[in-house]
Design a protein around this motif. Structure first.
Motif, PDB file in Angstrom:
ATOM      1  N   TRP A  37      20.319 -31.150   4.162  1.00 29.95           N
ATOM      2  CA  TRP A  37      20.877 -30.605   2.941  1.00 29.95           C
ATOM      3  C   TRP A  37      19.979 -29.041   2.177  1.00 29.95           C
ATOM      4  O   TRP A  37      18.666 -29.153   1.325  1.00 29.95           O
ATOM      5  CB  TRP A  37      21.203 -31.586   1.128  1.00 29.95           C
ATOM      6  N   ARG A  86      20.990 -25.840  -0.499  1.00 29.90           N
ATOM      7  CA  ARG A  86      21.571 -25.314  -1.876  1.00 29.90           C
ATOM      8  C   ARG A  86      21.446 -23.302  -1.513  1.00 29.90           C
ATOM      9  O   ARG A  86      20.303 -22.583  -1.707  1.00 29.90           O
ATOM     10  CB  ARG A  86      21.202 -26.086  -3.158  1.00 29.90           C
ATOM     11  N   VAL A 140      17.078 -28.126   0.292  1.00 27.97           N
ATOM     12  CA  VAL A 140      16.748 -29.660  -0.886  1.00 27.97           C
ATOM     13  C   VAL A 140      15.942 -30.463  -0.013  1.00 27.97           C
ATOM     14  O   VAL A 140      15.309 -31.348  -0.655  1.00 27.97           O
ATOM     15  CB  VAL A 140      17.990 -29.576  -0.944  1.00 27.97           C
ATOM     16  N   TYR A 150      25.487 -27.254  -1.893  1.00 30.22           N
ATOM     17  CA  TYR A 150      25.211 -27.536  -0.915  1.00 30.22           C
ATOM     18  C   TYR A 150      26.323 -27.612   0.055  1.00 30.22           C
ATOM     19  O   TYR A 150      27.145 -27.843   0.517  1.00 30.22           O
ATOM     20  CB  TYR A 150      25.454 -29.152  -1.503  1.00 30.22           C
TER      21      TYR A 150
END
Length: 116
Positions: A36, A38, A48, A94
């Protein structure tokens, strides 16, 4: 080819929680890790969390350690990001990523807004 589709974003108050989901399809066996990232307005995209396909080891940005948890369901080919104790500075789009040896595949992104 790998396709990834995110879901689960939305508006949440500071201190609240959200869970993002990322469903992968296509050449699943080629995926070495998923992650992930962002991107907030006016800022660069940042890591992330990531989780490796073999062994399941995880990695987190310092800013989310202790608050966010990345996990996976290998049966559903889905990766999750559980976000707790959300702060206004977590507001961003995200993106889910699927990392193969040759290329990184990206989802379309899902908006997370933390505001009272």
């Amino acid at each position: 080819q790998v396709q990834v589709v995110e879901s689960g974003g939305g508006l949440v108050q500071p201190g609240g929680s959200l869970r993002l989901s990322c469903a992968a399809s296509g050449s699943i066996s080629s995926i070495a890790a998923m992650g992930w990232y962002r991107q907030a307005p006016g800022k660069q995209r940042e890591l992330v969390a990531t989780i490796r396909s073999t062994g399941g080891s995880t990695n987190y940005a310092d800013s989310v350690k202790g608050r966010f948890t990345i996990s996976r369901d290998n049966v559903k080919n889905t990766v999750y990001l559980q976000m707790n104790s959300l702060k206004p500075e977590d507001t961003a789009v995200y993106y889910c990523s699927a990392h193969t040896i040759a290329i990184v595949y990206w989802g379309q992104g899902t908006q997370v807004t933390v505001s009272s």
